[in-house]
Scaffold this active site. Structure first.
Site, PDB file in Angstrom:
ATOM      1  N   SER B 424      81.935  -7.641  51.281  1.00  0.00           N
ATOM      2  CA  SER B 424      83.000  -7.947  50.331  1.00  0.00           C
ATOM      3  C   SER B 424      83.762  -6.694  49.962  1.00  0.00           C
ATOM      4  CB  SER B 424      82.413  -8.526  49.047  1.00  0.00           C
ATOM      5  OG  SER B 424      81.964  -9.816  49.246  1.00  0.00           O
ATOM      6  N   LEU B 427      86.042  -5.609  52.682  1.00  0.00           N
ATOM      7  CA  LEU B 427      87.201  -6.487  52.782  1.00  0.00           C
ATOM      8  C   LEU B 427      88.156  -6.287  51.600  1.00  0.00           C
ATOM      9  CD1 LEU B 427      85.464  -9.710  54.119  1.00  0.00           C
ATOM     10  CD2 LEU B 427      86.771  -8.014  55.401  1.00  0.00           C
ATOM     11  N   HIS B 428      87.601  -6.040  50.409  1.00  0.00           N
ATOM     12  CA  HIS B 428      88.444  -5.737  49.252  1.00  0.00           C
ATOM     13  C   HIS B 428      89.282  -4.493  49.507  1.00  0.00           C
ATOM     14  CE1 HIS B 428      86.670  -8.575  46.374  1.00  0.00           C
ATOM     15  NE2 HIS B 428      87.677  -8.247  45.605  1.00  0.00           N
ATOM     16  N   GLU B 429      88.590  -3.482  50.030  1.00  0.00           N
ATOM     17  CA  GLU B 429      89.291  -2.223  50.293  1.00  0.00           C
ATOM     18  C   GLU B 429      90.415  -2.453  51.304  1.00  0.00           C
ATOM     19  OE1 GLU B 429      88.611   0.593  48.636  1.00  0.00           O
ATOM     20  OE2 GLU B 429      90.274   1.572  49.653  1.00  0.00           O
ATOM     21  N   VAL B 432      93.298  -4.375  49.582  1.00  0.00           N
ATOM     22  CA  VAL B 432      94.078  -3.617  48.600  1.00  0.00           C
ATOM     23  C   VAL B 432      94.599  -2.319  49.204  1.00  0.00           C
ATOM     24  CG1 VAL B 432      94.047  -2.519  46.330  1.00  0.00           C
ATOM     25  CG2 VAL B 432      92.738  -4.601  46.716  1.00  0.00           C
TER      26      VAL B 432
END
Lengths: 508, 508
Positions: B424, B427-429, B432
């Site tokens: 997660s 994928l967040h990195e 964003v």
């Protein structure tokens, strides 16, 4: 895109959730218990691995469900929004903390004990005015003592001569006694109020000292009025014994002339009520820890209010002056809104300090039993409810000595209410206008404005649905705490500054 | 001092309240009903007048009572504080309205549609990237079609030759088919993600367009993964008919190879879920008014978020840059707090717009039955609860295709959770960092930080008392919405500005 998680304790549920594939695999007919227990034997490992692989086909979407924020009836979900209430509290705290930091960065520390500007004359005059209070009370005691002596003689005469003519004569004497005592009480009360108001308006510069003196004078006037009215009716009851039997049960331990003592009046003076009764419900003993707690609450809240006023309210008020002077509408609205939060907090703190802490401490020391100084006014569904519940001492006084007698004399309730509010409005103006040396009529107008608001919001009170209550409650909060208070404070402060400049040196 | 009131409808109760003096007066033995009805006859008038005068002696303080804010048990009063909740809402609205006016006076209108700076190249590239999505999906369909053909042949061969050796051979073929298809799926997914990320990072300047492209690529990658894993297990179930019987009931209407159709995959692509199932629960018909309402909600909220970002968030972010640059701690705290309210509102509006409005509209159009896109995360008593409930589509994907298989393979739940969170976080990195051209690792660190927070707050989840729930809920709100979000936004915005200057001309 976003993540998700599985807490350690969530394991078993995560593993055994959903349409678990039953453990009937080709290689083994034995049923496993559906938990990831360590497999025993090569066959077991294979069987278990295969089972676990079947996670990928689980039907997570197995039935029709609604989103919990959809308005459709959700049989499986009862939506609770308690979390949003917590969020509101947190956001309020965060927003106000931010304002505190902003204020600190902008103004630094404004609090300064030494530089507070009160004059020696104010303190001396205030003390003298306070010292006059027992004198006025003593005068009213003497008046009632004389009336009681007269009444006792009257009863004695009636015992000797019970004829109708004698009765008529005694009634006449009774009425004359009342007129005379009422006259003296009026002179006494007006002297008390008049002297205080005159001295405060012309000679006491500091608005805080002035307000305390004026408040004390008003309270004593209320008490003298109640004392006079109640004793008049008690006297009549004594003269007509059949009425006497109809007096409240609680008075029987102290029948009429026995209550005309200095001790009884002293108790009434110090008791947290404006309604005179010869006898009050009493608590059994004084809990000194209770008194200490209430007094420390009062002390802390007073300091809190002082800090808030000096550090936050004062700069906002000062800034607002310029905005009002140039009549910039958007700025005034912005200022009123900024003030509204501060004044609301000060008002709530002040309410708690006076009505919960101070009056409860006083009641405890006086062993005064009835502590209902307010009821749940914060839930007011209408303005009428608010005015009946936030300040019970004054409400009970007005109801007992103004409203009920007027209605009893055949006035319409609306007319009686108007009288009550006009009286309240006048006293508000006296209480605010005289210490600030500005009788500009805003307090009076604000109070009189309550009457139409009460009439408008009265229907909301009858609505049983929660929505109606919320609407009424919101109207109440907005009209009173968000708009009413700060606007009033602003106007009196403006008038003050226009007349005198700033109240303390730190404002320069 | 203060007033009180009597609403017109309060009359009768005010008159008949308290210890009413019974009407046994000397002049008349008749009982009146205690209401101020118009008196009849001269005698009646006198009697009634005398009665009404007795109002002054009513015992308003007749019993011992407690104040409703005192903590002592109040048998007669059940304190409700609902009014204070309403007050909180009003104060929040008032405070934010004030900030809006303040902002307007400070900056004027910052909203400007024409001066928004997006490049022609960004739009063209974004459209091309969007156009590639069906291509990748088609590739994965072709892979699965080949695997299905192979599996069908395998079943045919098994029917002819049911020996153990033949079975072993088919199992071997099955495993090879899976390895091959998994390889192609991986290539396909990585191409999809890689191409998009590369193009967005190097050629799409505008962060908004970049985010939408990246988000779409991530969703499609998730879907392809789920499609591959699920079909693999369905294939195995077909080859081992005893397992097939253990498949979820809902799949029976579309047994394995029948679901490998373009139509079925198209439905999965457009359905609001990341978890592939051959069959989903469906609603009976499309309610177009429902769709229209949800879409208009989505539209309004999008405009609202845009206004908020342009008018409020942008100036605050810009001001903060200077403060961060000089490392003034008090100012940073003040800025983070100011940002927190705005980012919280934007986040809540965005959540509602995406998860309630858009996904519900999409689900309605697709007749997708399971609308549980979130549960009541706002009541989260712990961070674990929050991550399991706010984004159900991703949560279900991670649980079905990452967490459960790992735990099934004997991993500890904590290890499996760590993998999920690491994935997660990455994928967040990507989501964003790539559109903002700053892979600074804050989103990654923020996500990984959740794991210790989850472990710390997990015990709170088990507390049954309301206080425990409130504490856990408060920790959740503070950590996530007040501290986490604005700090992250600030850092990415700071990095962006440091690299490119402002995003639009209006910032100059």
């Amino acid at each position: 895109m976003s993540p998700h998680e599985e807490t350690p304790d969530n394991t078993t549920s995560a593993v055994s959730t959903g349409n678990d594939v039953p453990s009937t695999t080709p290689s083994s007919g034995k049923a496993s218990n559906g938990r990831p227990s360590p497999p025993n034997g090569a066959n077991g490992v294979r069987e278990w691995r295969r089972r676990s692989k079947y996670r990928h086909v689980e039907a997570y979407h197995s039935k029709v469900r609604q989103s919990s924020l959809s308005r459709e009836p959700n049989p499986n979900v009862t939506a609770s929004f308690l979390g949003f209430r917590n969020l509101m509290v947190i956001v309020l705290v965060a927003m106000n903390l931010r304002l505190i930091i902003e204020n600190f960065m902008k103004y630094g520390v404004l609090i300064c004990i030494k530089c507070h500007d009160y004059r020696r004359q104010d303190v001396v005059l205030g003390s003298i005015l306070f010292g006059l209070v027992p004198f006025h009370l003593y005068v009213s005691y003497v008046i009632e003592l004389a009336a009681a002596t007269q009444a006792k003689r009257s009863v004695g005469r009636k015992k000797k001569d019970g004829s109708v003519e004698a009765n008529e004569r005694e009634q006449r004497i009774f009425r004359w006694t009342w007129r005379l005592s009422a006259f003296f009480h009026c002179v006494n009360t007006l002297c008390s109020l008049g002297i205080t108001s005159f001295v405060v308006y012309f000679y006491v510069h500091h608005p805080g000292i002035g307000t305390v003196c004026e408040l004390q004078a008003l309270i004593v006037s209320f008490k003298i009025c109640s004392y006079a009215f109640t004793n008049r009716d008690l006297r009549e009851a004594m003269l007509n014994p059949s009425i006497e039997s109809a007096l409240p049960e609680i008075y029987s331990s102290c029948p009429y002339p026995n209550n005309i003592t200095r001790r009884n009046l002293l108790y009434f003076w110090l008791a947290p009520t404006l309604v005179y009764q010869p006898v009050y419900p009493r608590s059994s003993h004084i809990r000194w820890t209770f008194v200490a707690k209430r007094l420390s609450e009062f002390f802390c809240l007073t300091v809190f209010i002082w800090l808030l006023s000096a550090q936050y309210a004062a700069p906002v008020l000062r800034n607002s002056i310029e905005k009002i002077a140039v009549v910039d509408f958007a700025s005034i609205v912005e200022r009123v809104m900024k003030l509204s939060t501060i004044s609301l907090i000060i008002w709530l703190a002040g309410f708690f300090a006076l009505f919960q802490s101070l009056l409860n401490a006083l009641a405890e020391v006086m062993r005064f039993g009835d502590r209902e100084f307010y009821t749940d006014w914060w839930n007011s569904p209408s303005l009428g409810f608010y005015w009946r519940s936030w300040n019970r001492p004054v409400y009970l006084f007005m109801k007992r000595h103004v409203f009920s007698p007027l209605v009893g004399r055949g006035w319409s309730p609306l007319a009686a209410s108007t009288v009550v509010f006009a009286l309240s409005a006048a006293l508000h103006e006296v209480l605010v206008g005289i210490p600030t040396h500005n009788l500009i009529g805003v307090a009076f107008a604000g109070m009189m404005l309550q009457l139409p608001l009460i009439i408008i919001t009265a229907p909301l009170e009858k609505i049983k649905s929660p929505t109606g209550k919320v609407i009424g409650n919101s109207i109440f909060w907005v009209s009173f705490c968000v708009v009413g208070q700060p606007l009033g404070a602003l106007l009196y402060f403006f008038a003050w500054q226009a007349k005198y400049g700033s109240v303390s040196r730190m404002a320069e």
